[in-house]
Design an enzyme around this catalytic site. Structure first.
Site, PDB file in Angstrom:
ATOM      1  N   VAL A   1      31.058  41.452  42.101  1.00 51.35           N
ATOM      2  CA  VAL A   1      32.155  40.891  42.423  1.00 51.35           C
ATOM      3  C   VAL A   1      33.551  41.442  41.926  1.00 51.35           C
ATOM      4  CG1 VAL A   1      30.967  38.812  43.308  1.00 51.35           C
ATOM      5  CG2 VAL A   1      32.040  39.102  41.032  1.00 51.35           C
ATOM      6  N   GLU A   2      33.552  42.515  41.109  1.00 48.58           N
ATOM      7  CA  GLU A   2      34.480  43.293  40.511  1.00 48.58           C
ATOM      8  C   GLU A   2      34.224  44.587  40.073  1.00 48.58           C
ATOM      9  OE1 GLU A   2      37.244  41.347  37.727  1.00 48.58           O
ATOM     10  OE2 GLU A   2      36.769  39.462  38.633  1.00 48.58           O
ATOM     11  N   ASN A   3      35.069  45.608  40.425  1.00 48.75           N
ATOM     12  CA  ASN A   3      34.772  46.877  39.982  1.00 48.75           C
ATOM     13  C   ASN A   3      35.975  47.694  40.395  1.00 48.75           C
ATOM     14  OD1 ASN A   3      33.068  50.120  41.010  1.00 48.75           O
ATOM     15  ND2 ASN A   3      33.184  49.388  38.653  1.00 48.75           N
TER      16      ASN A   3
END
Ligand code: P53
Length: 476
Positions: free
Chosen positions: A373-375
């Site tokens: 959900v984040e990168n």
């Protein structure tokens, strides 16, 4: 499996406080993000005692998504987003946090926002608590060191599950709940848990206590969400920075294992509904007498998560030292630089293979669906004379990570739900409060001092990501 699932959730991620602005609109209350000034790499954000005259609070206006979300979501739709991860600002729904009735204007804002997403077939993915606790809960209750916050959070969760159950299927409870493993610095305890420490206070047991209350609150929210609507999918959210041993010396390996224990036990509780024995033994050795009741333990077993959401930006490394015979992990002291990888301008170690490793680590431990959900790559972008940002470095970073993610799916058999790169539109950095640490496919004209038109424009990476989504990750 030859590639990503047909219904793979490609999209982008943000958090309310980092882009909405409108900090006083629609009856919104003051959050912990509203009392943090702008810092820089190596200059911590100041946490002020309320909102003070003359200070620069970048989250107050942020990128004014509150008024411009229609334009922004249209651009996300143009890239082909299948989903959009954001958070609900708790202070729009319960401005102080301890009210009995929610604020209708805040609820209405998210109805409109989610409708706008759904209009384009974009599925909202929602975090309940993303570094934006009502500040009133800090001043009146001491933040999450107080058990009363469990009830306040569960009330908030029930209201939004009830209200949005037919618009939002995917939820997460606490963003990067494990960041507070870094309890010696002021940032994570405050943003995760609204904790302020007295000088000389023994910080570690306070962190464990706050985290325990959050884990109980998370479990009760998961249980309540399922009762409201069994089709909801409710996950946890972990900041994954895998910790490697600096060398293959057995003590370095054990040090790395202990470090992983100390940073990732939160996932054990979310997924398995109970504390790992190594942590209970650690509490005993350190003499931490925590308030963990039988009811809490029962609640934990009844609110295990459906999936693991996690962020991945970088890997860490550690080594054993003679002055640490128990090989205890202290995040402010135990990390060393990895000589095999490059660093970003903010010192974050760039390690695409570490993403494949992390996916496998989670899968081996928990066998639950995973959701990245984040990168992303925080970098200084420069606009050319024609206004274009040629962010090839961002494309290179993301492409390298997607390649490793694909190996984890195709070769290693990991069950991966989706991928939402961080800050798909430029926004305020959480760690530093800067605008110039940019992640977006969409450039926002605003600088660190708050100057700029707030106009949006496409970067080179915009069309690149559009093609990645259209080809389901085949064309990088
Ligand atoms: P910024 C530290 C380590 C890993 C992720 O971070 C982190 C942090 C906190 O700085 O935060 C997550 O903006 C967080 C987002 C944040 C993003 O990573 O400091 O969930 O809110 O913006 C990137 O560059």
């Amino acid at each position: 499996m030859s590639g990503f699932k047909a219904d793979f959730l490609w999209g982008g991620a943000v958090a309310a406080h980092q882009l909405e602005g409108g900090w006083k609109e629609g009856g919104k209350g003051v959050s912990v993000a509203d009392v943090m000034t702008a810092g820089a790499h190596g200059v911590p954000r100041e946490i002020t005692n309320g909102v003070l005259e003359g200070k620069n609070y970048p989250n107050h206006e942020a990128i004014d998504f509150y008024h411009r979300y229609k334009e922004d979501i249209k651009l996300f739709a143009e890239m082909g987003f299948k989903c959009f991860r954001t958070s609900i600002a708790w202070t729009r729904i319960f401005p102080k946090g301890d009210e009995l009735e929610p604020n209708e204007a805040g609820l209405k804002f998210y109805d409109d926002l989610f409708d706008e997403c759904l209009k384009y077939g974009i599925e909202p993915v929602i975090t309940l608590s993303h570094f934006e606790l009502p500040f009133h809960l800090v001043t009146e209750y001491g933040g999450w060191r107080n058990r009363k916050l469990i009830d306040f959070f569960v009330r908030f969760a029930k209201v939004v599950f009830q209200r949005y159950q037919h618009k939002v299927k995917y939820w997460m409870t606490f963003n990067e709940i494990n960041n507070q493993a870094n309890f010696h610095e002021d940032f994570a305890p405050f943003t995760n848990s609204g904790l302020k420490y007295a000088p000389g206070e023994d910080r570690e047991p306070v962190m464990f206590q706050a985290a325990h209350y959050e884990l109980v609150a998370s479990a009760l929210a998961v249980k309540a969400g399922r009762e409201i609507n069994p089709s909801l999918q409710i996950g946890c959210m972990i900041a994954m920075c895998p910790i490697y041993p600096l060398t293959c010396a057995p003590d370095d390996m054990m040090m790395a294992m202990n470090a992983m224990h100390r940073r990732y036990w939160f996932t054990d509780v979310h997924v398995r509904g109970k504390y790992p024995q190594h942590l209970l033994n650690y509490f005993e050795r350190r003499g931490f007498a925590l308030d963990i009741t039988e009811e809490d333990k029962a609640a934990l077993t009844q609110g295990c998560v459906d999936y693991i959401g996690f962020s991945y930006y970088m890997s860490f490394a550690t080594k054993a030292t003679a002055d640490n015979p128990q090989l205890d992990y202290d995040e402010s002291k135990s990390l060393v630089s990895n000589p095999y990888v490059q660093k970003s301008d903010w010192g974050w170690q760039i390690d695409p293979v570490g993403l494949r490793y992390s996916l496998n680590w989670f899968w081996d431990h928990y066998q639950l669906p995973l959701f990245i959900v984040e990168n992303g790559f925080g970098a200084i972008d420069v606009q050319e004379s024609d206004g274009m940002v040629n962010d090839q470095y961002r494309i290179d970073y993301l492409a390298a990570h997607i390649r490793e993610m694909k190996k984890a799916v195709v070769e290693d058999g990991v069950d991966l739900m989706g991928y939402t790169p961080w800050g798909c539109i430029d926004l305020v950095s959480a760690g530093t409060g800067e605008m110039k640490k940019r992640y977006g496919f969409i450039f926002v004209d605003k600088d660190n001092e708050g100057n700029g038109t707030l106009n949006r424009s496409k970067k080179k990476s915009f069309d690149w990501y559009k093609q990645v989504i259209a080809s389901n990750g085949e064309q990088l």
